[in-house]
Design an enzyme around this catalytic site. Structure first.
Site, PDB file in Angstrom:
ATOM      1  N   CYS A  21       0.857  -1.191   0.000  1.00  0.00           N
ATOM      2  CA  CYS A  21       0.000   0.000   0.000  1.00  0.00           C
ATOM      3  C   CYS A  21       0.896   1.245   0.000  1.00  0.00           C
ATOM      4  O   CYS A  21       0.640   2.221  -0.706  1.00  0.00           O
ATOM      5  CB  CYS A  21      -0.888   0.036   1.235  1.00  0.00           C
ATOM      6  SG  CYS A  21      -1.897  -1.419   1.485  1.00  0.00           S
ATOM      7  N   HIS A  60       0.901   4.603  -2.324  1.00  0.00           N
ATOM      8  CA  HIS A  60       0.239   5.742  -1.678  1.00  0.00           C
ATOM      9  C   HIS A  60       1.132   6.540  -0.730  1.00  0.00           C
ATOM     10  O   HIS A  60       0.660   7.451  -0.060  1.00  0.00           O
ATOM     11  CB  HIS A  60      -1.038   5.264  -0.984  1.00  0.00           C
ATOM     12  CG  HIS A  60      -2.025   4.684  -1.954  1.00  0.00           C
ATOM     13  ND1 HIS A  60      -2.732   5.461  -2.832  1.00  0.00           N
ATOM     14  CD2 HIS A  60      -2.373   3.404  -2.225  1.00  0.00           C
ATOM     15  CE1 HIS A  60      -3.504   4.692  -3.591  1.00  0.00           C
ATOM     16  NE2 HIS A  60      -3.302   3.437  -3.248  1.00  0.00           N
ATOM     17  N   ARG A  62     -12.787  -0.983  -2.213  1.00  0.00           N
ATOM     18  CA  ARG A  62     -11.606  -0.322  -2.794  1.00  0.00           C
ATOM     19  C   ARG A  62     -10.333  -1.098  -2.467  1.00  0.00           C
ATOM     20  O   ARG A  62      -9.440  -1.226  -3.310  1.00  0.00           O
ATOM     21  CB  ARG A  62     -11.507   1.122  -2.273  1.00  0.00           C
ATOM     22  CG  ARG A  62     -10.492   1.956  -3.007  1.00  0.00           C
ATOM     23  CD  ARG A  62     -10.942   2.232  -4.436  1.00  0.00           C
ATOM     24  NE  ARG A  62      -9.869   2.764  -5.274  1.00  0.00           N
ATOM     25  CZ  ARG A  62      -9.052   2.027  -6.020  1.00  0.00           C
ATOM     26  NH1 ARG A  62      -9.152   0.710  -6.039  1.00  0.00           N
ATOM     27  NH2 ARG A  62      -8.117   2.586  -6.758  1.00  0.00           N
ATOM     28  N   CYS A  88      -7.667  -2.540  -5.148  1.00  0.00           N
ATOM     29  CA  CYS A  88      -6.224  -2.256  -5.077  1.00  0.00           C
ATOM     30  C   CYS A  88      -5.429  -3.554  -5.113  1.00  0.00           C
ATOM     31  O   CYS A  88      -4.434  -3.660  -5.819  1.00  0.00           O
ATOM     32  CB  CYS A  88      -5.895  -1.529  -3.775  1.00  0.00           C
ATOM     33  SG  CYS A  88      -5.985   0.245  -3.920  1.00  0.00           S
TER      34      CYS A  88
END
Lengths: 292, 124
Positions: A206, A210, A249, A253
């Site tokens: 992640c 991000h 979501r 992802c």
């Protein structure tokens, strides 16, 4: 003389052993008595400071808007879309569902503090009795089941609408997700581990998308900063052409990096949401919202 | 009687000539048997090897999945190998089974690495 030397040697060895065992037990004590609250606060400071340094011109309060906080072109399109918010129908539907009585005559208002109004900022929270993280969506289904109703699907549909309505009543309240005890800290740590661990055939975490490359292009999309991710959910996503929850979501992802998605509202995703929400403490709830 | 001309060991050459012919036949036979064996055992080996590899791939994938690190592509490879095996396409099946095992092993390695080194991914 030899016997005396031998005794001295044995004495030194025993003393060494004693000191070593004392140090080892002190270490174990430190591990169990870890100051987790200080560690969480440090994590929040470090996490938020990372983005402050990365996007120095962006105000902290703007991170609730996802990628629109950092990309001007996307923001302009988004602001135009917000003139006729595509999630409003979901809010209306959610309100109807929220106020409709269950078969036993009770409603959702009976399950939540303050009748379920303005409580979004307190989710997810750690239920010490159950020993697990409770998200808003899980709490909604727990309420249904406690009143003899079937649980709703977690990624979209009526549950997303209910969540959208409850979030809309909490607009402007700030995230204040606590890590109250060591069991909660363990769940928080599991979420943190998930966030930073690389997975999938593409070997991405992640944090890779991000944090490291936030604001840069991955194919045609600019990746959003992780800070503030949960504040706007559930969202109307143009790609979905409908509402979806945060766990929908997450699943998307994971698929993008060719990792098999984990179950929505399973322990792993709930812990991830817990970690992300704690990192976003201090930001306003602005869900439901719209995203690309 | 040229063929009876003696060699340096003074042995009759005729015997040598007929011995060479026999040796050539033996060589020919040997290579024929060898090639038949190689080609036929190739496909026999393929059939025999797919199942254990597939089983290994399934077991390894389940271990990775239990840790939450299954890849979206691996189960499809296993299914492809199973379908090819059932259709008698042994070479294709073996290729897919090996690819599945390779992926399953990598995903398990990824899971174990993440368990031990996830902090290395913190960019702070």
């Amino acid at each position: 003389m030899g016997l005396v030397r031998h005794k001295i040697k044995t004495g030194i060895m025993l003393l060494g052993l004693f000191v070593f065992s004392c140090m080892a037990s002190a270490d174990a004590g430190a591990e169990s008595g870890v100051d987790f609250k200080a560690m969480v606060q440090q994590d929040i400071r470090d996490f938020q400071a990372y983005f402050k340094k990365r996007f120095s011109s962006v105000e902290f309060s703007e991170y609730k808007n996802g990628v629109y906080a950092i990309d001007t072109a996307s923001r302009e399109q988004w602001l135009e879309m917000e003139d006729f918010p595509p999630y409003e129908f979901a809010v209306d539907e959610g309100e109807e569902l929220f106020t409709a009585p269950f078969t036993n005559g009770k409603t959702y208002t009976d399950c939540f503090a303050n009748g379920g109004e303005g409580v979004r900022q307190n989710y997810p929270n750690f239920d010490s009795k159950k020993g697990e993280v409770i998200t808003l969506e899980l709490a909604i289904n727990n309420c249904r089941q406690a009143n003899g109703e079937k649980p709703l699907a977690y990624k979209k549909g009526p549950l997303a609408a209910l969540s959208a309505y409850m979030a809309s009543t909490s607009a402007g309240k700030t995230f204040a997700v606590a890590v109250p005890n060591e069991a909660a800290f363990q769940a928080y740590k599991d979420g943190k581990k998930f966030f930073y661990a690389k997975r999938g055939q593409l070997n991405f975490s992640c944090a890779d998308c991000h944090m490291r490359v936030a604001g840069q292009k991955l194919r045609a999309d600019i990746t959003s900063p992780a800070l503030g991710h949960p504040t706007g959910f559930p969202v109307y996503r143009s790609k979905w052409e409908e509402m979806g929850t945060l766990h929908r979501r997450y699943a998307g992802c994971n698929k993008n990096i060719r990792a098999k998605p984990l179950p929505a509202q399973g322990r792993a995703y709930r812990n991830l949401e817990y970690f992300q929400s704690v990192m976003s403490n201090g930001l306003e709830i602005n869900g439901p919202s719209s995203r690309k | 009687m040229a063929h009876l001309r003696g060699n340096k060991f003074n042995m009759p050459v005729m015997a040598k000539v007929s011995g060479e012919k026999a040796m050539n036949k033996c060589r020919l036979l040997f290579f024929m048997v060898l090639s038949i064996t190689l080609f036929s055992s190739g496909s026999l080996y393929a059939g025999a090897a797919v199942e254990p590899i597939l089983e290994d791939a399934r077991t390894t994938l389940n271990k990775a999945a239990a840790k939450g690190f299954e890849w979206t592509t691996t189960r499809k490879l296993i299914e492809g190998a199973e379908i090819a095996l059932a259709a008698g396409e042994k070479d294709k099946s073996l290729k897919l089974a090996k690819a599945a095992l390779n992926e399953a092993e990598k995903s398990l390695t990824q899971a174990n690495y993440a368990e031990a080194h996830w902090r290395a991914g913190i960019p702070l």
